[in-house]
Write an enzyme that holds these catalytic residues in place. Structure first.
Site, short mmCIF file in Angstrom:
data_model
loop_
_atom_site.label_atom_id
_atom_site.label_comp_id
_atom_site.label_asym_id
_atom_site.label_seq_id
_atom_site.Cartn_x
_atom_site.Cartn_y
_atom_site.Cartn_z
N TRP A 126 -13.80 10.74 -11.04
CA TRP A 126 -13.18 11.94 -10.02
C TRP A 126 -13.65 13.28 -10.90
CZ3 TRP A 126 -7.98 14.65 -11.23
CH2 TRP A 126 -7.82 15.56 -10.33
N ASP A 207 -4.73 5.81 -13.46
CA ASP A 207 -4.73 6.82 -12.62
C ASP A 207 -4.45 6.15 -11.13
OD1 ASP A 207 -4.92 8.96 -10.78
OD2 ASP A 207 -6.81 10.02 -11.74
N ALA A 209 -3.77 7.30 -7.63
CA ALA A 209 -3.75 8.54 -6.61
C ALA A 209 -3.80 7.99 -5.19
CB ALA A 209 -4.97 9.30 -6.85
N LYS A 242 -1.80 11.97 -1.49
CA LYS A 242 -2.41 11.16 -0.50
C LYS A 242 -1.52 10.25 0.15
CE LYS A 242 -6.17 12.92 -2.30
NZ LYS A 242 -6.15 13.23 -3.63
#
Ligand code: PMP
Length: 389
Positions: A126, A207, A209, A242
């Site tokens: 990212w 992470d 997400a 999300k």
């Protein structure tokens, strides 16, 4: 005095949004921006979010400060969703943050405060990972995580990086739905990572997400759960942007798995202190919505159902797209088995530009595409534009 500053480049992804909006061609396709889109091209509000917001509107009776740690009930429910009962809860310190970005920044600040030398980052990643870690003063060591032409995770490089890392180094891992490649780690690979991290005394920063965007709510955290079941210490940065569609509400959390309840207490006080000197306290609304949904069996069921429908829409598009693209690039058949919103196509910048100017297909120069930016009926029209490049 402001003359001491130099103009900073615009974020290329945000600039792409502007270019797309200006394009007046009716068949234009936006595969750039990193938000979920439905079959009408809209980023919807979950039904359960709307219902929770109605309840909050009726019942909330104060806007007084919540505190730097945020909503403790939200944190408790979110940790259960992420980790289940994998680890002793008193060993976990959680702090609510402004989105996953805020969680990553607090994690990086904490690592810096611990005297951590740096963090290992697999590329591509990212685009905001490296800038966040740099801003916190961490050294970044990179390695190649994914081979775009063959569409495969270069797992040997992951192992070499972890074997080369010094004790105490942090290691960034994507829990699932890798952004930008969609590349998947197998269960055996997660087990190997966990064993190496434990053996070499590394600090995983996971992470998360896109929980629910890959294979399912539990499947998307299976590797993470295995990891935290083995390593004594880890950080988990969670974004609700999300999974709950709460992007602009800035909802997330940083969790630290520690070796004891007293260590958890120390870590929590440090995370809260870091928040206090940065933004003081996280915004309340998104976390209150997530808490309301997760605490109510009916809202929770409805949220999970809607999330599943979104996931299946993306999986369907992945399969059709992979079938079409593999006629030109055999390796792109792999897109069908990748996870989440993104995949990365083996395109040159010139090819990305041709798609934009000749066909109104927008994506960043890296060749990353947002699968959710496609409508099912559109795929058959879009594929020939790629295969005829
Ligand atoms: N990590 C990854 C891999 C992401 O893709 C994103 C957002 N696109 C984030 C973290 C941060 O999300 P948020 O909007 O919650 O800050």
């Amino acid at each position: 005095m402001f003359d001491a500053l130099t103009r900073q480049p615009d974020d290329p992804l945000l600039a792409l949004i502007g270019l797309f909006q200006k394009d007046e061609r009716p068949g234009k396709v936006d595969l750039g921006v990193g938000v979920y889109r439905d079959e009408t091209g809209h980023t919807p509000i979950f039904r359960a979010v709307k219902a929770a917001e109605k309840r909050l509107l009726e019942t909330q009776d104060s806007k007084a400060y919540v505190g730097p740690e945020g909503d403790l009930v939200f944190l408790d429910h979110l940790w259960s969703l992420v980790a289940g009962d994998t680890v002793e809860r008193s060993h976990v310190a959680g702090v609510q943050t402004p989105g996953g970005s805020g969680a990553l920044r607090l994690a990086a600040d904490l690592i810096a405060r611990m005297g951590g030398r740096g963090i290992w980052l697999g590329l591509p990643s990212w685009p905001n990972h490296a800038p966040i870690f740099k801003a916190a003063g961490l050294n970044i060591a990179t390695y190649d995580f994914f081979d775009i032409p063959s569409q495969s995770v270069t797992f040997d490089n992951v192992v070499t990086a972890l074997e080369g890392a010094a004790p105490g180094d942090a290691v960034l891992l994507h829990a699932s739905c890798h952004n930008p490649t969609g590349g998947v780690l197998t269960e055996a690979q997660w087990m190997e990572i966990a064993a190496l991290a434990a053996q070499r005394n590394l600090l995983p920063l996971v992470d998360l997400a896109y929980q629910g965007f890959g294979r399912g709510l539990d499947q998307d955290v299976a590797g993470l759960r295995h990891l935290i079941g083995i390593v004594p210490e880890a950080l988990v940065a969670v974004s609700c942007s999300k999974s709950f569609g709460l992007y602009r509400e800035r909802t997330g959390a940083i969790f630290a798995l520690t070796a004891s309840a007293s260590s958890a207490d120390t870590v929590r006080s440090n995370l809260a202190g870091l928040a206090r000197t940065s933004y003081s306290m996280p915004p309340d609304h998104g976390a209150a919505v997530v808490r309301t949904i997760l605490a109510d069996p009916e809202l929770r069921r409805d949220w999970a159902e809607e999330l599943k429908a979104m996931r299946l829409r993306m999986t369907g598009i992945r399969h059709t797209l992979a079938e079409g693209l593999r006629t030109r690039w055999q390796s792109l058949g792999a897109i069908a088995g990748q996870e989440g919103m993104f995949s990365m196509l083996p395109l040159t910048e010139a090819e990305v530009m041709r798609l934009r100017t000749e066909h109104g297909i927008y994506m960043p120069g890296s060749g990353r595409i947002n699968i959710a930016g496609l409508k099912t009926a559109e795929v058959a029209n879009v594929v020939p534009k790629f295969t005829s490049l």
